[in-house]
Design an enzyme around this catalytic site. Structure first.
Site, PDB file in Angstrom:
ATOM      1  N   TRP A 167      16.549 -32.069 -44.077  1.00  0.00           N
ATOM      2  CA  TRP A 167      16.058 -32.954 -43.015  1.00  0.00           C
ATOM      3  C   TRP A 167      17.187 -33.745 -42.357  1.00  0.00           C
ATOM      4  O   TRP A 167      16.976 -34.387 -41.348  1.00  0.00           O
ATOM      5  CB  TRP A 167      15.027 -33.941 -43.600  1.00  0.00           C
ATOM      6  CG  TRP A 167      15.524 -34.561 -44.888  1.00  0.00           C
ATOM      7  CD1 TRP A 167      15.227 -34.143 -46.156  1.00  0.00           C
ATOM      8  CD2 TRP A 167      16.449 -35.646 -45.030  1.00  0.00           C
ATOM      9  NE1 TRP A 167      15.920 -34.901 -47.073  1.00  0.00           N
ATOM     10  CE2 TRP A 167      16.674 -35.845 -46.411  1.00  0.00           C
ATOM     11  CE3 TRP A 167      17.100 -36.489 -44.124  1.00  0.00           C
ATOM     12  CZ2 TRP A 167      17.528 -36.824 -46.901  1.00  0.00           C
ATOM     13  CZ3 TRP A 167      17.947 -37.473 -44.609  1.00  0.00           C
ATOM     14  CH2 TRP A 167      18.155 -37.634 -45.988  1.00  0.00           C
ATOM     15  N   ASN A 168      18.380 -33.784 -42.945  1.00  0.00           N
ATOM     16  CA  ASN A 168      19.360 -34.779 -42.459  1.00  0.00           C
ATOM     17  C   ASN A 168      20.008 -34.413 -41.125  1.00  0.00           C
ATOM     18  O   ASN A 168      20.414 -35.291 -40.378  1.00  0.00           O
ATOM     19  CB  ASN A 168      20.405 -35.130 -43.536  1.00  0.00           C
ATOM     20  CG  ASN A 168      21.284 -33.966 -43.904  1.00  0.00           C
ATOM     21  OD1 ASN A 168      20.932 -32.811 -43.690  1.00  0.00           O
ATOM     22  ND2 ASN A 168      22.434 -34.261 -44.469  1.00  0.00           N
ATOM     23  N   ARG A 176      23.342 -23.697 -37.208  1.00  0.00           N
ATOM     24  CA  ARG A 176      24.547 -23.223 -37.913  1.00  0.00           C
ATOM     25  C   ARG A 176      24.256 -21.914 -38.652  1.00  0.00           C
ATOM     26  O   ARG A 176      25.164 -21.170 -38.995  1.00  0.00           O
ATOM     27  CB  ARG A 176      24.999 -24.323 -38.877  1.00  0.00           C
ATOM     28  CG  ARG A 176      26.455 -24.241 -39.262  1.00  0.00           C
ATOM     29  CD  ARG A 176      26.948 -25.521 -39.882  1.00  0.00           C
ATOM     30  NE  ARG A 176      26.465 -25.719 -41.243  1.00  0.00           N
ATOM     31  CZ  ARG A 176      26.782 -26.765 -42.004  1.00  0.00           C
ATOM     32  NH1 ARG A 176      27.572 -27.712 -41.525  1.00  0.00           N
ATOM     33  NH2 ARG A 176      26.315 -26.889 -43.215  1.00  0.00           N
ATOM     34  N   LYS A 191      12.699 -21.804 -42.826  1.00  0.00           N
ATOM     35  CA  LYS A 191      11.811 -22.815 -43.391  1.00  0.00           C
ATOM     36  C   LYS A 191      12.527 -24.159 -43.325  1.00  0.00           C
ATOM     37  O   LYS A 191      13.393 -24.457 -44.137  1.00  0.00           O
ATOM     38  CB  LYS A 191      11.449 -22.501 -44.845  1.00  0.00           C
ATOM     39  CG  LYS A 191      10.267 -23.328 -45.309  1.00  0.00           C
ATOM     40  CD  LYS A 191      10.334 -23.772 -46.748  1.00  0.00           C
ATOM     41  CE  LYS A 191      11.196 -24.961 -47.004  1.00  0.00           C
ATOM     42  NZ  LYS A 191      10.824 -26.208 -46.327  1.00  0.00           N
ATOM     43  N   GLU A 267      25.037 -24.033 -48.992  1.00  0.00           N
ATOM     44  CA  GLU A 267      25.704 -25.275 -48.569  1.00  0.00           C
ATOM     45  C   GLU A 267      25.014 -26.408 -49.313  1.00  0.00           C
ATOM     46  O   GLU A 267      23.881 -26.777 -48.967  1.00  0.00           O
ATOM     47  CB  GLU A 267      25.574 -25.459 -47.046  1.00  0.00           C
ATOM     48  CG  GLU A 267      26.277 -24.392 -46.228  1.00  0.00           C
ATOM     49  CD  GLU A 267      27.795 -24.536 -46.252  1.00  0.00           C
ATOM     50  OE1 GLU A 267      28.304 -25.566 -46.729  1.00  0.00           O
ATOM     51  OE2 GLU A 267      28.456 -23.587 -45.812  1.00  0.00           O
ATOM     52  N   CYS A 301      25.996 -34.761 -46.133  1.00  0.00           N
ATOM     53  CA  CYS A 301      26.623 -34.152 -47.310  1.00  0.00           C
ATOM     54  C   CYS A 301      28.119 -34.440 -47.337  1.00  0.00           C
ATOM     55  O   CYS A 301      28.740 -34.463 -48.390  1.00  0.00           O
ATOM     56  CB  CYS A 301      26.384 -32.650 -47.298  1.00  0.00           C
ATOM     57  SG  CYS A 301      26.868 -31.914 -45.730  1.00  0.00           S
ATOM     58  N   GLU A 398      25.449 -38.337 -55.520  1.00  0.00           N
ATOM     59  CA  GLU A 398      25.409 -38.582 -54.073  1.00  0.00           C
ATOM     60  C   GLU A 398      24.617 -39.859 -53.807  1.00  0.00           C
ATOM     61  O   GLU A 398      23.499 -40.005 -54.311  1.00  0.00           O
ATOM     62  CB  GLU A 398      24.653 -37.438 -53.389  1.00  0.00           C
ATOM     63  CG  GLU A 398      25.475 -36.266 -52.992  1.00  0.00           C
ATOM     64  CD  GLU A 398      24.680 -35.306 -52.103  1.00  0.00           C
ATOM     65  OE1 GLU A 398      23.642 -34.807 -52.562  1.00  0.00           O
ATOM     66  OE2 GLU A 398      25.122 -35.040 -50.977  1.00  0.00           O
ATOM     67  N   SER A 458      33.548 -31.852 -39.431  1.00  0.00           N
ATOM     68  CA  SER A 458      32.715 -30.724 -38.992  1.00  0.00           C
ATOM     69  C   SER A 458      33.147 -30.216 -37.623  1.00  0.00           C
ATOM     70  O   SER A 458      33.387 -31.005 -36.712  1.00  0.00           O
ATOM     71  CB  SER A 458      31.255 -31.152 -38.894  1.00  0.00           C
ATOM     72  OG  SER A 458      30.858 -31.782 -40.076  1.00  0.00           O
TER      73      SER A 458
HETATM   74  P1  NAP Z   1      16.535 -30.498 -50.821  1.00  0.00           P
HETATM   75  O1  NAP Z   1      15.533 -31.348 -51.482  1.00  0.00           O
HETATM   76  O2  NAP Z   1      17.353 -29.591 -51.637  1.00  0.00           O
HETATM   77  O3  NAP Z   1      15.724 -29.664 -49.708  1.00  0.00           O
HETATM   78  C1  NAP Z   1      16.363 -28.780 -48.838  1.00  0.00           C
HETATM   79  C2  NAP Z   1      15.370 -27.713 -48.405  1.00  0.00           C
HETATM   80  O4  NAP Z   1      14.948 -26.988 -49.542  1.00  0.00           O
HETATM   81  C3  NAP Z   1      14.116 -28.253 -47.747  1.00  0.00           C
HETATM   82  O5  NAP Z   1      13.705 -27.379 -46.734  1.00  0.00           O
HETATM   83  C4  NAP Z   1      13.130 -28.238 -48.888  1.00  0.00           C
HETATM   84  O6  NAP Z   1      11.782 -28.149 -48.503  1.00  0.00           O
HETATM   85  C5  NAP Z   1      13.538 -26.979 -49.599  1.00  0.00           C
HETATM   86  N1  NAP Z   1      13.097 -26.914 -50.984  1.00  0.00           N
HETATM   87  C6  NAP Z   1      12.897 -27.920 -51.854  1.00  0.00           C
HETATM   88  N2  NAP Z   1      12.514 -27.421 -53.044  1.00  0.00           N
HETATM   89  C7  NAP Z   1      12.468 -26.072 -52.916  1.00  0.00           C
HETATM   90  C8  NAP Z   1      12.149 -24.997 -53.788  1.00  0.00           C
HETATM   91  N3  NAP Z   1      11.792 -25.200 -55.050  1.00  0.00           N
HETATM   92  N4  NAP Z   1      12.222 -23.743 -53.305  1.00  0.00           N
HETATM   93  C9  NAP Z   1      12.579 -23.524 -52.036  1.00  0.00           C
HETATM   94  N5  NAP Z   1      12.895 -24.493 -51.162  1.00  0.00           N
HETATM   95  C10 NAP Z   1      12.852 -25.749 -51.602  1.00  0.00           C
HETATM   96  O7  NAP Z   1      17.571 -31.346 -49.982  1.00  0.00           O
HETATM   97  P2  NAP Z   1      17.287 -32.503 -48.939  1.00  0.00           P
HETATM   98  O8  NAP Z   1      16.924 -33.731 -49.666  1.00  0.00           O
HETATM   99  O9  NAP Z   1      16.367 -32.023 -47.874  1.00  0.00           O
HETATM  100  O10 NAP Z   1      18.723 -32.648 -48.265  1.00  0.00           O
HETATM  101  C11 NAP Z   1      19.714 -33.421 -48.798  1.00  0.00           C
HETATM  102  C12 NAP Z   1      20.701 -32.579 -49.594  1.00  0.00           C
HETATM  103  O11 NAP Z   1      21.235 -31.551 -48.768  1.00  0.00           O
HETATM  104  C13 NAP Z   1      21.889 -33.370 -50.070  1.00  0.00           C
HETATM  105  O12 NAP Z   1      22.196 -32.996 -51.377  1.00  0.00           O
HETATM  106  C14 NAP Z   1      23.001 -32.956 -49.115  1.00  0.00           C
HETATM  107  O13 NAP Z   1      24.299 -33.112 -49.623  1.00  0.00           O
HETATM  108  C15 NAP Z   1      22.651 -31.535 -48.877  1.00  0.00           C
HETATM  109  N6  NAP Z   1      23.265 -31.059 -47.632  1.00  0.00           N
HETATM  110  C16 NAP Z   1      24.316 -30.191 -47.717  1.00  0.00           C
HETATM  111  C17 NAP Z   1      24.949 -29.762 -46.555  1.00  0.00           C
HETATM  112  C18 NAP Z   1      26.105 -28.818 -46.609  1.00  0.00           C
HETATM  113  O14 NAP Z   1      26.431 -28.238 -45.574  1.00  0.00           O
HETATM  114  N7  NAP Z   1      26.758 -28.625 -47.743  1.00  0.00           N
HETATM  115  C19 NAP Z   1      24.487 -30.201 -45.317  1.00  0.00           C
HETATM  116  C20 NAP Z   1      23.410 -31.086 -45.271  1.00  0.00           C
HETATM  117  C21 NAP Z   1      22.796 -31.497 -46.444  1.00  0.00           C
HETATM  118  P3  NAP Z   1      10.852 -29.476 -48.465  1.00  0.00           P
HETATM  119  O15 NAP Z   1      11.384 -30.287 -47.355  1.00  0.00           O
HETATM  120  O16 NAP Z   1       9.518 -28.939 -48.225  1.00  0.00           O
HETATM  121  O17 NAP Z   1      11.004 -30.135 -49.800  1.00  0.00           O
END
Ligand code: NAP
Length: 494
Positions: A167-168, A176, A191, A267, A301, A398, A458
């Site tokens: 979502w961020n 990307r 998704k 990522e 991130c 984090e 970035s």
């Molecule tokens: P998240 O909880 O891991 O969720 C990311 C995505 O995965 C969402 O679409 C989420 O759906 C889905 N998801 C959650 N549980 C799942 C499962 N069991 N199976 C399949 N999909 C699943 O992360 P977030 O809180 O949205 O984002 C923050 C994190 O993303 C931070 O750790 C940040 O560092 C990381 N991030 C990394 C980068 C990079 O480029 N390295 C960039 C941006 C963010 P729902 O929304 O329905 O839960």
């Protein structure tokens, strides 16, 4: 905390939200999902429900994969120049509609409009960059060393992809992936995160308008991401998973993907160190630290999570950063003058507060912020902490919020050891006027990306990604498109 003069109630900023909540986007059509209920989309600034989106169940996920599989042969066979022109049109339409898209992002994510405008420009650039890449996916041809035959290597589209985004950055994390996948000739099911689906659907309509054929990009939202994703990953027609999100969910998905030995690009999370040496230019370091820490209100991130400052500049840096953090205007993302919007959810605020209270309980000093305000809205004030001990939870996890923990250091060896003392390895920031030292320290830091004397790393033209548990593979640059290809080698006797 400075409060912005902006709306704290759901002001939809003149946007027609219903046009992006019509249904799941499958095969170029808007279809109602078969999940048990529609999913509410909440304004993090006011906690009001903005609208509801469709909810996919397993049958909808299968329909989305069907559509992507049906569209795959024709899209893979489409001339690279034609694909390039459609990508270019996506860039142009995003640029024309930048203000509308920025307001939409700001509304559903809560980020300050200025951050949302930056995100739209960044997100659109992935289409421009990959429009240029689409016609430059060249193969290889050469003589085998033994001289018996020629070696021909062709980069083919990998096939149907499942893309999962957080979502961020609701626009940029999707484009990307989508832009290089389209450039390579792949079809896909996206998704997006449940908190920010409207931007994904608004962009889906834009891709169709730009000429992306029906079925090439499909978008589904679901209240059951685990089973819905697992079903798609188990489908033998799916050949690629590209995921951006937390390391924890990434590990789960890697285990799922192992069942079909799926190609994975991951990522994941970060825990970026920001290092300021004595010889740094103070204003450059402060400007950079504010961007590295506060872009997206710390919900990035790449956000600087641990600030290490050398003794000789420590007091001046701490005073300067505290003054800048205190002066930030906090308010609704769409509010006039807002510099720091709300966090995404109440749970996110509770987690940040827990990390701050843990650090304070272990002896950290609060120089500004540090207290959770009453609602409405999921706000947390810009916060500066010093004397955060190494065993504080925030030194390892984090923070994902507007909290800057500053630690004093003495030597280069000491700070490199501390910077690398983490399972993560996404981004790092180094400030010094001695470029030789800056480059040497960059090499010693275990991070996929290092920003030297700047707060932003970035760039769509550069390889973005992490070492260690921050991920696998790279997005952007010329690496990004190759993640969506499969090299095929043919041994040729002429
Ligand atoms: P998240 O909880 O891991 O969720 C990311 C995505 O995965 C969402 O679409 C989420 O759906 C889905 N998801 C959650 N549980 C799942 C499962 N069991 N199976 C399949 N999909 C699943 O992360 P977030 O809180 O949205 O984002 C923050 C994190 O993303 C931070 O750790 C940040 O560092 C990381 N991030 C990394 C980068 C990079 O480029 N390295 C960039 C941006 C963010 P729902 O929304 O329905 O839960």
């Amino acid at each position: 905390m400075n409060i912005a003069t902006g709306p704290m109630s759901p002001d939809v900023a003149g946007l027609d939200l219903d046009s992006w909540s019509k249904g799941l986007f499958i095969g170029g059509e808007w279809l109602e999902g078969h999940g048990p209920h529609r999913i509410p989309v909440v304004d993090p600034s006011s906690e009001a429900v903005l609208t509801h989106v469709a909810n996919a169940d397993l049958s909808d996920a299968a329909a989305a994969v069907d559509a992507a599989a049906a569209a795959a042969p024709a899209w893979a066979a489409t001339a690279p120049r034609k694909r390039s022109e459609i990508l270019r049109r996506c860039f142009e339409l995003m640029t024309e509609r930048a203000e509308m898209l920025a307001k939409l992002i700001s509304l559903e994510n809560g980020k300050a409009l200025r951050d949302a405008r930056g995100e739209v420009a960044y997100a659109a650039e992935f289409f421009r960059w990959n429009a240029e890449e689409a016609v430059r996916i060249v193969g290889e041809f050469g003589m085998a060393p033994a001289g018996a035959n020629r070696i021909l290597v062709d980069y083919q589209p990998i096939g149907v992809c499942v893309l999962i985004t957080p979502w961020n950055f609701p626009a940029a994390m999707a484009t990307r992936k989508i832009a290089p996948a389209l450039a390579a000739g792949c079809t896909m099911v996206l998704k997006p995160a449940t908190e920010t689906p409207l931007t994904a659907y608004a962009l889906a309509a834009l891709y169709k308008e730009a000429g992306v054929p029906d079925g090439v990009v499909n978008v589904i939202t679901t209240s059951t991401p685990g089973p819905v994703t697992a079903a798609m990953l188990a489908d033998p027609r799916v050949r690629k998973l590209s995921f951006t999100g937390s390391t924890g969910v990434g590990r789960t998905l890697l285990a799922e993907a192992s069942k079909t030995v799926l190609s994975c690009s991951m990522e994941l999370g970060g825990n970026a160190p920001l290092i300021v040496f004595d010889d740094a230019d103070l204003d450059t370091a402060l400007d950079g630290a504010m961007v590295a820490k506060m872009r997206n209100a710390g919900e990035a991130c790449t956000a600087a999570n641990r600030l290490y400052v050398q003794s000789g500049i420590y007091d001046r840096f701490v005073a300067g950063l505290t003054a800048r953090m205190e002066a930030l205007v906090v308010g609704a993302g769409t509010g006039a003058g807002t510099e720091c919007g709300p966090m995404i959810t109440a749970k996110a605020v509770a987690k940040i507060d827990e990390l701050v209270q843990d650090a304070v309980g272990r002896g950290a000093k609060v120089l500004c912020g540090g207290n959770k305000p009453a609602g409405p809205g999921f706000f947390y004030p810009p916060t500066v902490l010093t004397d955060v001990p190494p065993d504080a939870a925030m030194a390892h996890e984090e923070i994902f919020g507007p909290v800057a923990p500053i630690t004093r250091f003495e030597t280069e060896d000491e700070v490199v050891a501390r910077a690398n003392d983490t399972e993560y390895g996404l981004a790092a920031y180094v400030f010094t006027k001695d470029i030789g030292r800056g480059l040497k320290v960059s090499r010693r830091i275990e991070a996929g990306m290092v920003a030297l004397n700047r707060g932003l790393v970035s760039d769509p033209a550069a390889p973005f990604g992490g070492m260690k548990q921050s991920g696998l593979g790279r997005e952007g640059g010329s690496h990004g498109v190759l993640e969506f290809t499969e090299p095929q080698y043919v041994a040729v006797t002429l």
